[in-house]
Motif scaffolding. Structure first.
Motif, PDB file in Angstrom:
ATOM      1  N   ILE A  81      23.007  70.332  15.075  1.00  0.00           N
ATOM      2  CA  ILE A  81      21.889  70.393  15.896  1.00  0.00           C
ATOM      3  C   ILE A  81      21.085  71.526  15.657  1.00  0.00           C
ATOM      4  O   ILE A  81      19.841  71.432  15.320  1.00  0.00           O
ATOM      5  N   VAL A 105      17.387  71.442  13.902  1.00  0.00           N
ATOM      6  CA  VAL A 105      16.040  72.012  14.647  1.00  0.00           C
ATOM      7  C   VAL A 105      15.358  73.120  14.066  1.00  0.00           C
ATOM      8  O   VAL A 105      14.103  73.036  14.055  1.00  0.00           O
ATOM      9  N   ARG A 109      10.138  69.090  16.942  1.00  0.00           N
ATOM     10  CA  ARG A 109      11.528  69.595  17.284  1.00  0.00           C
ATOM     11  C   ARG A 109      11.857  68.508  18.152  1.00  0.00           C
ATOM     12  O   ARG A 109      13.130  68.106  18.217  1.00  0.00           O
ATOM     13  N   SER A 135      15.327  66.729  17.118  1.00  0.00           N
ATOM     14  CA  SER A 135      16.358  66.721  18.015  1.00  0.00           C
ATOM     15  C   SER A 135      16.781  65.443  18.642  1.00  0.00           C
ATOM     16  O   SER A 135      18.117  65.421  18.483  1.00  0.00           O
ATOM     17  N   THR A 159      20.634  64.168  17.700  1.00  0.00           N
ATOM     18  CA  THR A 159      21.396  63.888  18.695  1.00  0.00           C
ATOM     19  C   THR A 159      22.042  62.352  18.735  1.00  0.00           C
ATOM     20  O   THR A 159      22.786  61.937  19.199  1.00  0.00           O
ATOM     21  N   PRO A 213      18.153  70.176  23.343  1.00  0.00           N
ATOM     22  CA  PRO A 213      17.982  71.244  22.294  1.00  0.00           C
ATOM     23  C   PRO A 213      16.696  71.905  22.031  1.00  0.00           C
ATOM     24  O   PRO A 213      16.523  72.958  21.788  1.00  0.00           O
ATOM     25  N   ALA A 214      15.781  70.944  21.795  1.00  0.00           N
ATOM     26  CA  ALA A 214      14.276  71.376  21.600  1.00  0.00           C
ATOM     27  C   ALA A 214      13.730  72.014  22.780  1.00  0.00           C
ATOM     28  O   ALA A 214      12.995  73.184  22.724  1.00  0.00           O
ATOM     29  N   SER A 254      13.502  79.659  18.751  1.00  0.00           N
ATOM     30  CA  SER A 254      14.485  78.886  17.986  1.00  0.00           C
ATOM     31  C   SER A 254      15.372  79.919  17.169  1.00  0.00           C
ATOM     32  O   SER A 254      16.450  79.321  16.670  1.00  0.00           O
ATOM     33  N   TYR A 267      21.715  77.365  22.893  1.00  0.00           N
ATOM     34  CA  TYR A 267      22.165  76.013  23.125  1.00  0.00           C
ATOM     35  C   TYR A 267      23.429  75.517  23.532  1.00  0.00           C
ATOM     36  O   TYR A 267      23.942  74.974  24.409  1.00  0.00           O
TER      37      TYR A 267
END
Length: 413
Positions: free
Chosen positions: A119, A123, A130, A134, A138, A331-332, A340, A347
């Motif tokens: 993940i 990203v 994103r 993401s 996922t 996550p984004a 990032s 995360y």
């Protein structure tokens, strides 16, 4: 082949790997056979699923740091030994303790190590997409519970529950290790050619500032987001983990029909990750989250009065759709809020919200069922209340973020 093209191969490999580790969502297909095998209660068996989700964040955090040092490929290979080994060893279960150690601890640790790489690393390759990427990455995690339930149900019927775990463990190991060799490390600060990040605005969710885990934990907004993730995952994990027993015991369908329901919920879960990830890029993360909390809350509350299979399937799929979207967006959203650069570790820590939901969601359903003669009504109401909490907190974060962005823009001006 340039990096802008190679990154899509990284994404595809990550999706295939996540498909394997996402099979943990198929627990409800294994639940009743394990109860019969071990002669334990449903709550005792479900604890294996809970332990697995609880241990995942441990290696997500460590995996985020290790991938920075060794690269994601080798962390994924190490995770394959833990995850696939845990599934394989579950095929030798003779007690709930063994089940907790194999399916719970080992599989959970492997799942977290792998997920942190597939993940966060992916990203980083797509700062321009994103939310969508993401969601796609996922989605592989959610897709595992689309393919596995009917396959596992057929294997259980033909060779028994223990042999099924051994077969799946071997298959998972091969797929994950092969896929790992297509995963490469994202360059620091990577930007695809021809793309420049948009400047922060008063309504954007992007802070434009990279924070490490210490700085993130010092930010009060982290704890609000953590509760939002927990609230959003609660209903989804409750329904996903108990879908087959609920369908069989409340709606009175056969195990085969219940397995179809599990797959359909998983399909909604997977579609939600891509759909809501794409939508969030268009309308904003917080607007998308608010809509998802509303839909999920209404759908899970509707389960309190549903008695037909079709109505159950629709409501459960709506819960799955929104659960998938929340897991796809976070996550984004974490990268938006805290940058990032350190998103692997950040995360991983944020994912502990999923572990909390994984602890209380399934266990709430199992405990309520046991104490109310098979009636899940109170559990559904609790899940609906969690969605209401998610709505309130999302509005709070959205308002606070807007004020911070306006203050930052005014300072620059």
């Amino acid at each position: 082949m340039d990096l802008k093209t190679k990154r899509w191969f990284v994404l595809l490999a990550s999706v295939a790997i996540n498909l394997c580790i996402g099979s943990g969502y198929a627990w409800s297909v294994f639940a009743k056979p394990m109860v019969v095998l071990l002669g334990c209660t449903a709550a005792a068996a479900t604890l294996a699923f809970t332990i697995s989700n609880s241990f995942g964040p441990v290696t997500m955090i460590l995996g985020g740091r290790m991938q920075d040092k060794f690269g994601p490929k080798w962390v994924i290979v190490g995770g394959a030994f833990l995850f696939a080994g845990g599934v394989f060893l579950t095929g030798f279960t003779t007690s709930v303790t063994w089940l907790y150690m194999s399916y719970g601890v080992l599989m959970g640790l492997g799942m977290g190590a792998i997920y942190s790489c597939t993940i966060a690393n992916t990203v980083k390759f797509f700062p321009d997409k994103r939310g969508l990427v993401s969601g796609i990455a996922t989605a592989g995690y959610g897709a595992g519970s689309i393919l596995v339930p009917p396959l596992a149900n057929a294997l259980i019927a033909s060779q028994g529950i223990l042999a099924t775990f051994r077969t799946l463990g071997i298959a998972y190991f091969i797929i994950i290790v092969v896929g790992s060799f297509f995963v490469m490390t994202a360059p620091a600060g990577y930007k695809p050619e021809g793309w420049n990040p948009p400047a922060p605005t008063a309504t954007s969710t992007v802070s434009g500032e990279d924070k490490n885990w210490n700085q993130m934990l010092a930010d009060p907004m982290f704890y609000v987001l953590l509760i939002m993730l927990t609230a959003g995952a609660f209903a989804g994990l409750m329904i996903i983990s108990q879908a087959s027993p609920i369908a069989q015991e409340v709606i009175k369908v056969t195990p085969a029909v219940a397995a179809v329901a599990v797959s359909m919920i998983a399909l909604a879960n997977t579609a939600g990750r891509i759909f809501w990830g794409w939508i969030s890029d268009k309308i904003g993360r917080y607007v998308a989250l608010t809509i998802m909390y509303i839909i999920s809350g209404v759908a899970v509350f509707a389960l309190t009065g549903i008695s037909s299979y079709a109505a159950f399937l629709i409501a459960a799929m709506l819960v799955g759709l929104c659960f998938g979207g929340i897991m796809g967006i976070f996550p984004a959203l974490t990268a938006d809020m805290f940058g990032s650069k350190n998103n692997g570790v950040n995360y991983g820590i944020m994912f502990s919200g999923f572990a909390i939901a994984g602890l209380f969601g399934p266990m709430t359903a199992a405990t309520v069922k046991a104490s109310h003669n098979g009636d899940y009504t109170i559990a559904f109401i609790i899940a609906a209340c969690c969605s209401v909490l998610g709505i309130v907190l999302t509005l709070v974060v959205r308002s606070k973020t807007k004020k911070n962005q306006e203050a930052a823009l005014a300072a620059k001006a």
